[in-house]
Every structure is written in C-alpha cells, then in structure tokens.
Write a protein that holds these residues in place. Sequence first.
Motif, PDB file in Angstrom:
ATOM      1  N   MET A   1       0.848  -1.201   0.000  1.00  0.00           N
ATOM      2  CA  MET A   1       0.000   0.000   0.000  1.00  0.00           C
ATOM      3  C   MET A   1       0.879   1.246   0.000  1.00  0.00           C
ATOM      4  N   ASP A   2       0.565   2.178  -0.881  1.00  0.00           N
ATOM      5  CA  ASP A   2       1.280   3.441  -0.956  1.00  0.00           C
ATOM      6  C   ASP A   2       0.259   4.572  -0.790  1.00  0.00           C
ATOM      7  N   PRO A   3       0.154   5.147   0.417  1.00  0.00           N
ATOM      8  CA  PRO A   3      -0.902   6.126   0.691  1.00  0.00           C
ATOM      9  C   PRO A   3      -0.547   7.561   0.324  1.00  0.00           C
ATOM     10  N   ALA A   4       0.367   7.755  -0.623  1.00  0.00           N
ATOM     11  CA  ALA A   4       0.822   9.110  -0.944  1.00  0.00           C
ATOM     12  C   ALA A   4      -0.340  10.022  -1.335  1.00  0.00           C
ATOM     13  N   THR A   5      -1.220   9.538  -2.210  1.00  0.00           N
ATOM     14  CA  THR A   5      -2.346  10.372  -2.665  1.00  0.00           C
ATOM     15  C   THR A   5      -3.328  10.631  -1.525  1.00  0.00           C
ATOM     16  N   GLY A  61     -13.605   2.722 -10.755  1.00  0.00           N
ATOM     17  CA  GLY A  61     -13.059   1.538 -10.096  1.00  0.00           C
ATOM     18  C   GLY A  61     -11.596   1.708  -9.721  1.00  0.00           C
ATOM     19  N   ALA A  62     -10.914   2.612 -10.433  1.00  0.00           N
ATOM     20  CA  ALA A  62      -9.489   2.851 -10.167  1.00  0.00           C
ATOM     21  C   ALA A  62      -9.274   3.803  -8.996  1.00  0.00           C
ATOM     22  N   LEU A  63     -10.359   4.387  -8.446  1.00  0.00           N
ATOM     23  CA  LEU A  63     -10.214   5.323  -7.334  1.00  0.00           C
ATOM     24  C   LEU A  63      -9.521   4.673  -6.135  1.00  0.00           C
ATOM     25  N   ARG A  64      -9.907   3.446  -5.836  1.00  0.00           N
ATOM     26  CA  ARG A  64      -9.302   2.749  -4.693  1.00  0.00           C
ATOM     27  C   ARG A  64      -7.803   2.559  -4.928  1.00  0.00           C
ATOM     28  N   THR A  65      -7.455   2.200  -6.165  1.00  0.00           N
ATOM     29  CA  THR A  65      -6.038   2.047  -6.498  1.00  0.00           C
ATOM     30  C   THR A  65      -5.303   3.370  -6.357  1.00  0.00           C
ATOM     31  N   ALA A  66      -5.949   4.462  -6.790  1.00  0.00           N
ATOM     32  CA  ALA A  66      -5.309   5.774  -6.723  1.00  0.00           C
ATOM     33  C   ALA A  66      -4.995   6.177  -5.298  1.00  0.00           C
ATOM     34  N   PHE A  67      -5.888   5.873  -4.360  1.00  0.00           N
ATOM     35  CA  PHE A  67      -5.704   6.321  -2.985  1.00  0.00           C
ATOM     36  C   PHE A  67      -4.870   5.371  -2.134  1.00  0.00           C
ATOM     37  N   THR A  68      -4.952   4.089  -2.400  1.00  0.00           N
ATOM     38  CA  THR A  68      -4.261   3.147  -1.516  1.00  0.00           C
ATOM     39  C   THR A  68      -3.365   2.163  -2.246  1.00  0.00           C
ATOM     40  N   ILE A 199      -7.999  17.472  -5.841  1.00  0.00           N
ATOM     41  CA  ILE A 199      -8.582  16.129  -5.952  1.00  0.00           C
ATOM     42  C   ILE A 199      -8.388  15.528  -7.345  1.00  0.00           C
ATOM     43  N   TRP A 200      -9.042  16.114  -8.367  1.00  0.00           N
ATOM     44  CA  TRP A 200      -9.095  15.460  -9.683  1.00  0.00           C
ATOM     45  C   TRP A 200      -7.723  15.327 -10.339  1.00  0.00           C
ATOM     46  N   LEU A 201      -6.986  16.422 -10.460  1.00  0.00           N
ATOM     47  CA  LEU A 201      -5.689  16.358 -11.142  1.00  0.00           C
ATOM     48  C   LEU A 201      -4.673  15.479 -10.410  1.00  0.00           C
ATOM     49  N   PRO A 202      -4.575  15.549  -9.072  1.00  0.00           N
ATOM     50  CA  PRO A 202      -3.662  14.617  -8.395  1.00  0.00           C
ATOM     51  C   PRO A 202      -4.021  13.151  -8.616  1.00  0.00           C
ATOM     52  N   ILE A 203      -5.328  12.837  -8.615  1.00  0.00           N
ATOM     53  CA  ILE A 203      -5.732  11.450  -8.856  1.00  0.00           C
ATOM     54  C   ILE A 203      -5.328  11.017 -10.263  1.00  0.00           C
ATOM     55  N   GLY A 204      -5.565  11.885 -11.252  1.00  0.00           N
ATOM     56  CA  GLY A 204      -5.175  11.554 -12.617  1.00  0.00           C
ATOM     57  C   GLY A 204      -3.678  11.330 -12.747  1.00  0.00           C
ATOM     58  N   ASN A 205      -2.886  12.196 -12.126  1.00  0.00           N
ATOM     59  CA  ASN A 205      -1.430  12.050 -12.178  1.00  0.00           C
ATOM     60  C   ASN A 205      -0.966  10.790 -11.449  1.00  0.00           C
ATOM     61  N   ARG A 206      -1.649  10.471 -10.368  1.00  0.00           N
ATOM     62  CA  ARG A 206      -1.293   9.265  -9.605  1.00  0.00           C
ATOM     63  C   ARG A 206      -1.525   8.013 -10.453  1.00  0.00           C
ATOM     64  N   LEU A 207      -2.682   7.922 -11.111  1.00  0.00           N
ATOM     65  CA  LEU A 207      -2.980   6.762 -11.938  1.00  0.00           C
ATOM     66  C   LEU A 207      -1.992   6.660 -13.104  1.00  0.00           C
ATOM     67  N   LYS A 208      -1.634   7.791 -13.666  1.00  0.00           N
ATOM     68  CA  LYS A 208      -0.652   7.797 -14.752  1.00  0.00           C
ATOM     69  C   LYS A 208       0.688   7.269 -14.272  1.00  0.00           C
ATOM     70  N   ARG A 209       1.108   7.705 -13.091  1.00  0.00           N
ATOM     71  CA  ARG A 209       2.397   7.267 -12.546  1.00  0.00           C
ATOM     72  C   ARG A 209       2.387   5.783 -12.196  1.00  0.00           C
ATOM     73  N   LEU A 210       1.294   5.302 -11.596  1.00  0.00           N
ATOM     74  CA  LEU A 210       1.201   3.880 -11.264  1.00  0.00           C
ATOM     75  C   LEU A 210       1.265   3.025 -12.515  1.00  0.00           C
ATOM     76  N   THR A 211       0.625   3.496 -13.583  1.00  0.00           N
ATOM     77  CA  THR A 211       0.661   2.767 -14.847  1.00  0.00           C
ATOM     78  C   THR A 211       2.080   2.703 -15.399  1.00  0.00           C
ATOM     79  N   GLU A 212       2.798   3.823 -15.326  1.00  0.00           N
ATOM     80  CA  GLU A 212       4.187   3.850 -15.801  1.00  0.00           C
ATOM     81  C   GLU A 212       5.055   2.850 -15.026  1.00  0.00           C
TER      82      GLU A 212
END
Length: 258
Positions: A1-5, A61-68, A199-212
């Motif tokens: 778990m990475d709770p950065a976001t 569905g990716a919200l949970r992944t973005a936050f935790t 909220i929105w932009l950090p979540i988008g950037n987080r999902l992009k980074r996790l994908t990378e």
Amino acid sequence: MDPATLIGVIVGLVIIVVANLMEGGNPTSLLLVPPMLLVFGTTLMVTLAGGTMSDAKHALGALRTAFTGGVRPAGEVVPMVVALAEKARREGLLALEEELKGVEDPFLVKGVTLAIDGTDPEEVRDILESEVHAVKAQGKHSAKFFADAGAYAPTIGIIGTVMGLVHVLENLAQPEELGHLIAAAFIATLWGVMSANVIWLPIGNRLKRLTELEAARMELVIEGVAAIQAGSNPRVIAQKLSSLLPAGEQAAPPAKAA
C-alpha cells in the motif's frame, strides 16, 4: 500500500481549512450543498459525456487504487528471474514448473509458463508486450477521466458563481441579504478550482504514474523471460536487468578486495 495520494489530498484539504481559520473564517460557511452539488455533480456528468460508460466504470473503479494502491518495485523482479535462470541452466526449463508455484508475480509466471510450453521466443515476447500495451491503455483512459474532470471543474465553478450573482441582482432591493448572497456565489468557484487542483488532477497524475511503474516492471519481466528462454548466464541476466532499473534501485557494485 502506498498512501501518498490519500495523505496528500487529506493534508492539503486540512491546510486549506487551517488557513481559513487563521484568517478568521468559518469552515462551515464553505460547505454549502448547492454549489458543491453543482460542481461535483456536473463535473462528473460532463466528464462522463466526453467518454464511454466503460471508461467511467473503469475510472471510478481505479479510485481505490489511486488512494491506496501501489506497485511493487521493479527491482524485486531481478532476484526472482536470476533464481529461475540458475535453476533452468542446471536442470532445464521444465524444472521451472514446480519452482513457479512459489512465485507471486502472475506476469512472470505467465511468461515463464509460455517458455516452458515451448512457445517460440518471438511469440512469447509478442504476447507479453500485448499485455503491457493493454495495461498502458487502461491506465491512460482512467487517468484521462480525472484529468478531464480537473479541466472541467473550474469552469463549472464559474458557471455556479454567475448563477449566484444573477440571484444577487434579483435581490438588490434587500441590501441586508447581499453580503451573504455574494459570498455564497463565490463558493462555487472556490470548489471548482479546489476540487480540480486538490482532488481530480492529483488522482489523474497518480494513476498515470502507477501505470508507468507497472509497465516498467512488466517490461523488465519480458527481458528476464527472454533471457531465461535463451539460456543466458544468470550473472549476465542480473547485470542486464539491473542496468534497466532506475539509478536509485540498482544494486551497488561489489566492493573490490584490498
């Protein structure tokens, strides 16, 4: 778990509230249901309108992944691949079938299983690279959903403010109400800008980074499987895979004897 976001968003909102209190404001005055409903509800709806229902379902569905959620470091792949390569070099590829039962990386298991089954190396690479492409595409769509929401939210907030100011003009005959109405009108802009940037932009950037990070790990696995299938020396495999890692994850070279 990475709770950065999770930490970043919550602490960011707390700082905003604390700053409001330090200026003598009342945080409850910011929690007005009509402007919040307008900003959050309309933002999600217009973002939905710009894509498909499937995109929206996957993004939400990716919200949970973005936050935790988090991605295991790519460096963890190297010792696993080297161990498999050593066994394959001693006992052959078929000996890895039992060894895979203790491997927790499903992508690595899939790649090595294809190799054990005698699949052509080029076909193995094509199959695994197709899966990497699918992961990148899904992550891109999910990140884009929230990036779009971050782009729409400030404009939706301005719409809410204009609506509020129209209401103010309708009540010019009641000057005692104007202060409250004007303040309420600007709450929509506040929530539009704040939701976009906190909220929105950090979540988008987080999902992009996790994908990378996930794609980088999978690409490292592909190189490892190809090396195992080619029967390369395990030490050479370790050096090759380590060279593909970011500088901070590369193992330190062994110290030279005095």
